[in-house]
Scaffold this motif. Structure first.
Motif, PDB file in Angstrom:
ATOM      1  N   TYR A  17       0.874  -1.171   0.000  1.00 46.96           N
ATOM      2  CA  TYR A  17       0.000   0.000   0.000  1.00 46.96           C
ATOM      3  C   TYR A  17       0.902   1.209   0.000  1.00 46.96           C
ATOM      4  O   TYR A  17       1.825   1.296   0.825  1.00 46.96           O
ATOM      5  CB  TYR A  17      -0.908  -0.044   1.234  1.00 46.96           C
ATOM      6  CG  TYR A  17      -1.912   1.075   1.350  1.00 46.96           C
ATOM      7  CD1 TYR A  17      -2.167   1.681   2.573  1.00 46.96           C
ATOM      8  CD2 TYR A  17      -2.651   1.502   0.252  1.00 46.96           C
ATOM      9  CE1 TYR A  17      -3.097   2.691   2.698  1.00 46.96           C
ATOM     10  CE2 TYR A  17      -3.585   2.520   0.372  1.00 46.96           C
ATOM     11  CZ  TYR A  17      -3.803   3.112   1.595  1.00 46.96           C
ATOM     12  OH  TYR A  17      -4.739   4.107   1.717  1.00 46.96           O
ATOM     13  N   GLY A  74      -1.160  -6.005   5.854  1.00 45.49           N
ATOM     14  CA  GLY A  74      -1.790  -6.203   7.156  1.00 45.49           C
ATOM     15  C   GLY A  74      -1.520  -5.146   8.181  1.00 45.49           C
ATOM     16  O   GLY A  74      -2.085  -5.177   9.275  1.00 45.49           O
ATOM     17  N   THR A  75      -0.650  -4.189   7.885  1.00 47.02           N
ATOM     18  CA  THR A  75      -0.352  -3.122   8.854  1.00 47.02           C
ATOM     19  C   THR A  75      -0.330  -1.793   8.124  1.00 47.02           C
ATOM     20  O   THR A  75       0.697  -1.119   8.075  1.00 47.02           O
ATOM     21  CB  THR A  75       0.988  -3.349   9.570  1.00 47.02           C
ATOM     22  OG1 THR A  75       2.012  -3.516   8.583  1.00 47.02           O
ATOM     23  CG2 THR A  75       0.948  -4.549  10.469  1.00 47.02           C
ATOM     24  N   ALA A  76      -1.471  -1.447   7.561  1.00 47.87           N
ATOM     25  CA  ALA A  76      -1.529  -0.253   6.713  1.00 47.87           C
ATOM     26  C   ALA A  76      -1.199   1.020   7.450  1.00 47.87           C
ATOM     27  O   ALA A  76      -0.875   2.026   6.832  1.00 47.87           O
ATOM     28  CB  ALA A  76      -2.904  -0.145   6.069  1.00 47.87           C
ATOM     29  N   SER A  77      -1.288   1.020   8.781  1.00 49.59           N
ATOM     30  CA  SER A  77      -1.024   2.245   9.519  1.00 49.59           C
ATOM     31  C   SER A  77       0.460   2.437   9.823  1.00 49.59           C
ATOM     32  O   SER A  77       0.860   3.497  10.272  1.00 49.59           O
ATOM     33  CB  SER A  77      -1.810   2.240  10.831  1.00 49.59           C
ATOM     34  OG  SER A  77      -1.381   1.153  11.618  1.00 49.59           O
ATOM     35  N   LYS A  78       1.274   1.438   9.591  1.00 52.44           N
ATOM     36  CA  LYS A  78       2.704   1.545   9.881  1.00 52.44           C
ATOM     37  C   LYS A  78       3.415   1.979   8.608  1.00 52.44           C
ATOM     38  O   LYS A  78       3.851   1.158   7.811  1.00 52.44           O
ATOM     39  CB  LYS A  78       3.255   0.212  10.377  1.00 52.44           C
ATOM     40  CG  LYS A  78       4.709   0.286  10.809  1.00 52.44           C
ATOM     41  CD  LYS A  78       5.187  -1.045  11.371  1.00 52.44           C
ATOM     42  CE  LYS A  78       6.644  -0.951  11.793  1.00 52.44           C
ATOM     43  NZ  LYS A  78       7.143  -2.240  12.326  1.00 52.44           N
ATOM     44  N   LEU A  79       3.514   3.281   8.438  1.00 50.92           N
ATOM     45  CA  LEU A  79       4.065   3.821   7.211  1.00 50.92           C
ATOM     46  C   LEU A  79       5.571   4.009   7.311  1.00 50.92           C
ATOM     47  O   LEU A  79       6.081   4.477   8.330  1.00 50.92           O
ATOM     48  CB  LEU A  79       3.431   5.177   6.902  1.00 50.92           C
ATOM     49  CG  LEU A  79       1.926   5.199   6.646  1.00 50.92           C
ATOM     50  CD1 LEU A  79       1.456   6.627   6.410  1.00 50.92           C
ATOM     51  CD2 LEU A  79       1.562   4.324   5.462  1.00 50.92           C
ATOM     52  N   TYR A 118       4.228   9.504  14.899  1.00 50.69           N
ATOM     53  CA  TYR A 118       5.448   9.595  14.103  1.00 50.69           C
ATOM     54  C   TYR A 118       6.309  10.730  14.642  1.00 50.69           C
ATOM     55  O   TYR A 118       5.812  11.715  15.202  1.00 50.69           O
ATOM     56  CB  TYR A 118       5.122   9.871  12.632  1.00 50.69           C
ATOM     57  CG  TYR A 118       4.459   8.722  11.936  1.00 50.69           C
ATOM     58  CD1 TYR A 118       3.101   8.457  12.102  1.00 50.69           C
ATOM     59  CD2 TYR A 118       5.193   7.880  11.109  1.00 50.69           C
ATOM     60  CE1 TYR A 118       2.490   7.395  11.475  1.00 50.69           C
ATOM     61  CE2 TYR A 118       4.587   6.805  10.470  1.00 50.69           C
ATOM     62  CZ  TYR A 118       3.247   6.567  10.659  1.00 50.69           C
ATOM     63  OH  TYR A 118       2.650   5.513  10.035  1.00 50.69           O
ATOM     64  N   GLY A 148      -6.736   0.695  10.068  1.00 52.60           N
ATOM     65  CA  GLY A 148      -5.283   0.647  10.005  1.00 52.60           C
ATOM     66  C   GLY A 148      -4.665  -0.660   9.591  1.00 52.60           C
ATOM     67  O   GLY A 148      -3.462  -0.834   9.699  1.00 52.60           O
ATOM     68  N   THR A 149      -5.463  -1.599   9.117  1.00 54.91           N
ATOM     69  CA  THR A 149      -4.861  -2.887   8.785  1.00 54.91           C
ATOM     70  C   THR A 149      -4.841  -3.181   7.295  1.00 54.91           C
ATOM     71  O   THR A 149      -4.026  -3.966   6.843  1.00 54.91           O
ATOM     72  CB  THR A 149      -5.624  -4.044   9.470  1.00 54.91           C
ATOM     73  OG1 THR A 149      -7.000  -3.951   9.101  1.00 54.91           O
ATOM     74  CG2 THR A 149      -5.480  -3.962  10.969  1.00 54.91           C
ATOM     75  N   ILE A 168      -4.811   7.242   5.839  1.00 55.72           N
ATOM     76  CA  ILE A 168      -4.250   7.707   7.113  1.00 55.72           C
ATOM     77  C   ILE A 168      -4.133   9.212   7.060  1.00 55.72           C
ATOM     78  O   ILE A 168      -3.506   9.770   6.153  1.00 55.72           O
ATOM     79  CB  ILE A 168      -2.891   7.046   7.347  1.00 55.72           C
ATOM     80  CG1 ILE A 168      -3.076   5.535   7.431  1.00 55.72           C
ATOM     81  CG2 ILE A 168      -2.240   7.580   8.617  1.00 55.72           C
ATOM     82  CD1 ILE A 168      -1.887   4.749   6.952  1.00 55.72           C
TER      83      ILE A 168
END
Lengths: 113, 115
Positions: free
Chosen positions: A32, A96-101, B35, B97-98, B104
């Motif tokens: 993503y 699976g972790t779209a929020s961890k950019l 962040y 968020g997954t 975001i």
């Protein structure tokens, strides 16, 4: 280890022309991708995103292209406007972790008159 | 609708002190992530909270911690501040968020200066 790279720190484009910002990534788990625009001391503003199941996504003047085999994406802005002058970040997240950019280092775009 | 709200916007702290930053996500968003942006390291992921639980964590020392409340509001805390902690701290929220396609959104950030 820079997993998301924006190799051009700056770009200058004339108003009305096309701006092309590039981004490369190394982590094959990324699926993503997003582009953000940012002004100093402000939060990033979301522009456009693309999922790895697509190779192109358009939203108004903004189009993002994804080349999975080359692990490369680009943002096209047509036509460029002076208000587009800002720093542009590409970001990627793993399955699976779209929020961890993971962010690139940014490209400063200047649109001149 | 209201965006992601962060408070305070600017603050100055002394080395060794601790600081707490607050974030209110977009209404309905349950995922809150934090962040750090510095000139040297760029934008780096700190951690993510979902349903009051830390779900993902970045590579930061234990001095950086956070929590999420039942209304999805979140706080992050930095203890024993160091000069290198001077940065723009950004909060971001999303619905879950997954999954890909889960946009975001970022707040304006809290600008921390450690002297």
């Amino acid at each position: 280890d820079q997993q998301v790279k924006q190799n051009s720190p700056s770009l200058s484009v004339q108003e009305g022309r096309i701006s092309i910002l590039n981004c490369d990534y190394t982590n094959s788990m990324f699926d993503y991708f997003l582009w953000y625009k940012k002004y100093p001391a402000e939060g990033p503003t979301f522009l456009i995103s693309i999922s790895s199941i697509k190779d192109k996504n358009e939203d108004g003047r903004f189009t993002v292209f994804l080349n999975k085999s080359a692990k490369h994406l680009s943002l096209h802005i047509v036509p460029s406007q002076p208000g587009d002058s800002a720093v542009y970040f590409c970001a990627a997240s793993p399955t699976g972790t779209a929020s961890k950019l993971t962010f690139g280092t940014g490209t400063r775009l200047q649109v001149t008159l | 609708k209201a965006g992601v709200t962060q408070t305070p916007r600017y603050l100055i702290k002394t080395r060794g002190q601790q600081v707490t930053l607050s974030c209110s996500p977009i209404s309905g968003h349950r995922s809150v992530s934090w962040y750090q942006q510095t000139p040297g390291q760029g934008l780096q992921f700190l951690f993510e909270y979902f349903s009051e639980t830390q779900r993902n964590k970045g590579n930061f020392p234990g001095r950086f911690s956070g929590r999420q409340f039942s209304n999805s509001r979140s706080e992050m805390n930095v203890s024993t501040l160091e000069l290198g902690d001077s940065a723009l701290y950004l909060c971001a929220s999303s619905l879950a968020g997954t999954t890909a396609g889960n946009t975001i959104y970022f707040g304006e950030g809290s600008w921390l200066t450690v002297v």
